[in-house]
Design an enzyme around this catalytic site. Structure first.
Site, PDB file in Angstrom:
ATOM      1  N   ASP A 112      -8.003  -8.009 -25.732  1.00  0.00           N
ATOM      2  CA  ASP A 112      -6.580  -7.961 -26.060  1.00  0.00           C
ATOM      3  C   ASP A 112      -6.399  -8.209 -27.556  1.00  0.00           C
ATOM      4  OD1 ASP A 112      -3.695  -8.057 -25.514  1.00  0.00           O
ATOM      5  OD2 ASP A 112      -4.301  -8.654 -23.495  1.00  0.00           O
ATOM      6  N   ASP A 117      -1.152  -5.376 -27.683  1.00  0.00           N
ATOM      7  CA  ASP A 117       0.064  -5.954 -27.132  1.00  0.00           C
ATOM      8  C   ASP A 117       1.304  -5.383 -27.817  1.00  0.00           C
ATOM      9  OD1 ASP A 117       1.232  -8.108 -25.426  1.00  0.00           O
ATOM     10  OD2 ASP A 117       1.873  -8.915 -27.357  1.00  0.00           O
ATOM     11  N   ASP A 136       2.124  -9.732 -16.527  1.00  0.00           N
ATOM     12  CA  ASP A 136       3.557  -9.883 -16.780  1.00  0.00           C
ATOM     13  C   ASP A 136       4.425  -9.429 -15.608  1.00  0.00           C
ATOM     14  OD1 ASP A 136       3.320 -10.927 -19.364  1.00  0.00           O
ATOM     15  OD2 ASP A 136       3.223  -8.930 -20.269  1.00  0.00           O
TER      16      ASP A 136
END
Length: 530
Positions: free
Chosen positions: A99, A201, A326
């Site tokens: 990430d 992200d 999420d």
């Protein structure tokens, strides 16, 4: 790129590192824990693991507030642990995707500490600072994704700084070439250590409107929705100049062999596909979250697939996602029976699928007691059920205390029913959802139509969605009953079929002459014969 490229044929498996495996008893998963479970991942049959942020961080947003882009937080281990993980991941024949969080840093990052020290500091323009608006308040009406104004007043320097998320997460100024250079150097730091790619992200947030205009009101906003929905994010995200940044990131990855760039993008399809870039110079895989956002309905999903396939630029490779850290888990959204059908859908559509850890166990919604809530979004906007904790609970490995995740006290509670949904137990049950995932992945690997063949719609009738996948002379029909009643449909004209796999795991080899009979909550993969 050829169809043999690993990220085209492969399956990506997302790991939320805090919740995968704890190796030192502190109740938080870590890098050595992931390394300990590589044999499980290899046996599952996935091709790449994507690890959510592991950088040094105050953990205001559990690692998405980065204090150092070139290090590992002690909670997760050390750089040496990371290097060993990369080495052993590759030894298992797997790829490792990291990430990357470039939109914002922690307010404890040295860059931001310098930036806020004075208006004349050399890093002042590394972040987004503005004078108060005409009324003395925030510069505009932009809302934080976690509620409240996206502008935080800094008393010491007499300006506001912008934060699209928590106030502890100030946004970087990606219009500044020095910021870009520093971030691209951070990418190279990890690429040099053997990382096979990045999931970036909130990549659509990186550039904001140069004039900082107010966002227009959202006419569809209703009380009780998250506050971010009050306005349409016309000026605070998805600006035309962002594509230059994405292309530059891609250029960095092109300095290395067969790396993949994945972008997190929550946008409508017509805007999502622009992130492939001009002449496919952008993200290899702009994440397609439409299955998360679309009703579990055969006609609507069929229409979505058609729209997505039609919108893809020539040569653009599709991808599909059912869940992530999420979003509510697929088992929570559609129930245990349909979670099996969803697994077949994900692993038979054209494109790269991304699995989320624990979905292969059928984990559903885990209720988090109020005193155990960790998610800052839930704390900022209580009562709206926005908490992401239920999708982040620890992995369930066995029936021992805390599911074999930790010898200590887990940072989040496990599913109370974990003993009926753990890896050890489900591995012994030939009819379990875990065994279904393994069979699906094995089938996908053996039959090229499922990984690289074109998608051809067949029908979307009632609760049934059916489509063909072809490669060379091999034809496979996928028939999915998204409902709870039996349904039948004819085979394609002039064909008969043989069942390769049922989501019930009990019809392999069945011969079909003229029609397909689907039981409630059943999906079939059928080999067609002319």
């Amino acid at each position: 790129m050829p169809e043999t490229t690993w990220w085209k044929r492969g399956i990506v498996y997302q790991i939320y590192p805090r919740s995968f495996q704890d190796s030192n008893g502190d109740g938080i998963g870590d890098l050595n824990g992931i390394r300990r479970r590589l044999d499980y991942l290899a046996s599952l049959g996935v091709d790449a693991i994507w690890i959510s942020p592991i950088y040094p961080s105050p953990m205001a947003d559990f690692g998405y507030d980065v204090a150092d882009y070139c290090g590992v937080d002690p909670i997760f281990g050390t750089l040496e642990d990371f290097d060993r993980l990369v080495e052993e991941t590759h030894a298992e024949g797997l790829k490792l995707i990291l990430d990357f969080v470039p939109n914002h840093t922690s307010d404890q990052h040295p860059w931001f500490k310098e930036s806020r020290s004075s208006r004349t500091n050399s890093k002042r323009d590394w972040y987004i600072w503005r004078d108060p608006g005409p009324n003395g308040g925030p510069p505009n009406n932009w809302i934080s994704n976690f509620g409240g104004s996206a502008w935080e007043w800094d008393e010491a320097t007499g300006q506001y700084y912008y934060h699209a998320f928590l106030r502890e997460q100030p946004d970087l100024n990606w219009r500044n070439p020095d910021v870009r250079k520093a971030m691209y150097d951070a990418l190279r730091f990890w690429l040099d250590r053997g990382v096979d790619g990045f999931r970036v992200d909130v990549i659509w947030h990186l550039i904001k409107d140069a004039e900082f205009r107010d966002n227009p009101p959202n006419p569809a906003y209703q009380p009780g929705q998250p506050e971010i929905n009050r306005f349409l994010q016309v000026y605070s995200a998805d600006q035309p100049e962002v594509h230059e940044v994405v292309s530059e990131m891609r250029d960095v990855l092109e300095e290395y062999r067969e790396r993949v760039l994945i972008g997190e993008i929550y946008l409508p399809l017509e805007r999502l596909v622009t992130y492939y870039g001009k002449d496919l110079s952008g993200a290899h895989l702009p994440f397609n979250f439409q299955l998360i956002q679309t009703a579990w309905d055969a006609q609507k999903i069929a229409a979505l697939i058609k729209e997505y396939e039609s919108a893809l630029p020539e040569g653009g490779w599709p991808n599909w996602v059912l869940g992530n850290h999420d979003q509510p888990r697929i088992g929570a959204r559609v129930g245990a029976a349909q979670a099996r059908v969803a697994a077949m859908l994900l692993l038979t559509l054209r494109g790269t699928p991304t699995m989320y850890y624990g979905d292969e166990l059928g984990i559903g919604k885990v209720e988090i007691p109020p005193e155990a809530v960790q998610d800052p979004w839930e704390k900022n906007e209580p009562g709206l059920s926005l908490g992401r904790d239920p999708a982040r609970t620890p992995m369930q490995w066995d029936s021992s205390a805390h599911g074999g995740f930790t010898d200590g006290s887990p940072w989040l509670p496990l599913d109370p029913g974990f003993r009926s949904r753990d890896v050890e137990g489900l591995s012994k049950d030939p009819d379990s959802i875990l065994m279904l995932y393994r069979r699906l992945i094995e089938l996908r690997r053996r039959h090229l139509p499922l990984s690289v063949g074109p998608y051809e719609p067949f029908t979307a009738e009632g609760s049934v969605l059916a489509y063909e996948r072809r490669h060379g002379a091999e034809r496979l029909l996928v028939a999915l009953n998204l409902g709870h009643q039996p349904h039948s449909l004819p085979l394609p004209d002039g064909t008969s079929g043989r069942v390769l796999l049922s989501t019930h795991l009990d019809r392999e080899g069945d011969l079909l002459e003229t029609k397909i009979s689907l039981r409630p909550d059943e999906g079939l993969i059928i080999a067609l014969r002319d």
